[in-house]
Design a protein around this motif. Sequence first.
Motif, mmCIF file in Angstrom:
data_model
loop_
_atom_site.group_PDB
_atom_site.id
_atom_site.type_symbol
_atom_site.label_atom_id
_atom_site.label_comp_id
_atom_site.label_asym_id
_atom_site.label_seq_id
_atom_site.Cartn_x
_atom_site.Cartn_y
_atom_site.Cartn_z
ATOM 1 N N VAL A 9 2.744 1.029 -2.165
ATOM 2 C CA VAL A 9 1.584 0.871 -1.279
ATOM 3 C C VAL A 9 1.175 2.220 -0.694
ATOM 4 C CG1 VAL A 9 0.837 -0.093 0.939
ATOM 5 C CG2 VAL A 9 2.029 -1.547 -0.739
ATOM 6 N N PHE A 10 2.141 2.987 -0.210
ATOM 7 C CA PHE A 10 1.816 4.282 0.375
ATOM 8 C C PHE A 10 1.190 5.206 -0.667
ATOM 9 C CE2 PHE A 10 2.761 8.630 1.689
ATOM 10 C CZ PHE A 10 2.232 8.624 2.967
ATOM 11 N N ASP A 11 1.701 5.171 -1.889
ATOM 12 C CA ASP A 11 1.152 6.023 -2.944
ATOM 13 C C ASP A 11 -0.296 5.645 -3.247
ATOM 14 O OD1 ASP A 11 1.538 7.998 -5.195
ATOM 15 O OD2 ASP A 11 1.076 6.218 -6.378
ATOM 16 N N ALA A 12 -0.597 4.359 -3.258
ATOM 17 C CA ALA A 12 -1.970 3.923 -3.515
ATOM 18 C C ALA A 12 -2.912 4.403 -2.419
ATOM 19 C CB ALA A 12 -2.018 2.394 -3.640
ATOM 20 N N VAL A 13 -2.468 4.310 -1.166
ATOM 21 C CA VAL A 13 -3.294 4.778 -0.045
ATOM 22 C C VAL A 13 -3.470 6.286 -0.106
ATOM 23 C CG1 VAL A 13 -3.423 4.975 2.473
ATOM 24 C CG2 VAL A 13 -2.691 2.819 1.422
ATOM 25 N N ALA A 14 -2.395 7.004 -0.376
ATOM 26 C CA ALA A 14 -2.469 8.467 -0.433
ATOM 27 C C ALA A 14 -3.404 8.926 -1.543
ATOM 28 C CB ALA A 14 -1.070 9.042 -0.636
ATOM 29 N N GLN A 15 -3.379 8.240 -2.705
ATOM 30 C CA GLN A 15 -4.219 8.662 -3.824
ATOM 31 C C GLN A 15 -5.693 8.329 -3.591
ATOM 32 O OE1 GLN A 15 -2.898 8.371 -7.995
ATOM 33 N NE2 GLN A 15 -1.086 7.287 -7.246
ATOM 34 N N THR A 16 -5.973 7.176 -2.974
ATOM 35 C CA THR A 16 -7.372 6.771 -2.776
ATOM 36 C C THR A 16 -7.956 7.328 -1.479
ATOM 37 O OG1 THR A 16 -6.678 4.721 -1.679
ATOM 38 C CG2 THR A 16 -7.009 4.644 -4.062
ATOM 39 N N ALA A 21 -9.295 1.027 0.137
ATOM 40 C CA ALA A 21 -9.302 1.332 -1.296
ATOM 41 C C ALA A 21 -7.912 1.144 -1.899
ATOM 42 C CB ALA A 21 -9.780 2.761 -1.519
ATOM 43 N N GLY A 22 -6.887 1.539 -1.146
ATOM 44 C CA GLY A 22 -5.537 1.318 -1.620
ATOM 45 C C GLY A 22 -5.226 -0.161 -1.768
ATOM 46 N N VAL A 33 -1.703 -4.164 3.795
ATOM 47 C CA VAL A 33 -1.412 -2.740 3.579
ATOM 48 C C VAL A 33 -1.137 -2.054 4.913
ATOM 49 C CG1 VAL A 33 -2.418 -0.547 2.841
ATOM 50 C CG2 VAL A 33 -2.657 -2.580 1.410
ATOM 51 N N MET A 34 -1.956 -2.355 5.935
ATOM 52 C CA MET A 34 -1.747 -1.748 7.245
ATOM 53 C C MET A 34 -0.383 -2.129 7.807
ATOM 54 S SD MET A 34 -5.553 -2.278 8.956
ATOM 55 C CE MET A 34 -5.001 -1.621 10.525
#
Length: 297
Positions: A9-16, A21-22, A33-34
């Motif tokens: 989840v953190f990787d998706a947020v960091a990338q987007t 979007a994550g 996600v939050m």
Amino acid sequence: MGRYREMEVFDAVAQTGSLAAGARLLGLSTATVMRMIAGLEARLQTTLLLRGPRGIGLSIAGEAFATSSRQILQEIAEADRSAAGLHAYPAGQLTISVPLLMAHQVFAPIALDYLRAFPDVRLVAQDHEDVPHLLEDGIDVALVVGHLPDSSDFAVPVGTVKAVVCAAPDYLARHGRPQTPDDLKTHLIISSGAPSDWRFLHQGAPRSVRLTPRLTCSTRSGAIRAATLGLGLTRCMSFEAHQELQSGKLEAVLEDFAAPGLPVGLIYREGRRAAARVRTFLDFAVPHLRAHPALRG
């Protein structure tokens, strides 16, 4: 899996660059996600995301965690792909350990036929005298002679072998054929450096005869070769002189006094979880080995 999911989840947020979007990338709700990011920050006791009017950014700790998380996720994905491939299709390096003279007398033709059947497998064959340690020695499958010690390895029996005393026909014609183990004391003996006490079974009881070799060779193959030249009697395992016995270059004597045979088996690790190259080799080699006359002692 909880920590893996947090990293994902953190990787998706960091990338987007966005919580929303994550969440869309992973098919989750933004609220989920939050909640997962908040739980991750609470567990690590540090702030990973910096929230501002223009969106979110990564703190110094967040950047380091993002780099580490991405590397771990990539390694896990690669491991999954590798394992799936290894267990679905035989490929890669297969390391086999075989008793020294078994490799030449028995194993080589079977190995060559296996490689023709599975062209994507690379075979590395090693010689051994004692039972090898599969994990420590990096061995996938070993062909071993003798009773196995208790271990976590899996074993498949493939046959038996026995000790034989043999000599060339012309030697026996010149010196006579020994009728009992004691007769060996009047014969020329070829040793391979092994103990000179030859063991036999007489009327159900074990017995040994101490002999003085006329010729001592540094290897078993050297002693067998000397015997084919008519230089005397030698003692070896049946598989070690199989071709010479089959061709008539050597003849076995004192067979009524032979000690009980020893089991031969293939040992390997991981059972049904073994890689495809290991499982296909076992499926291929076991029936060939069981049918080989050298293993019908």
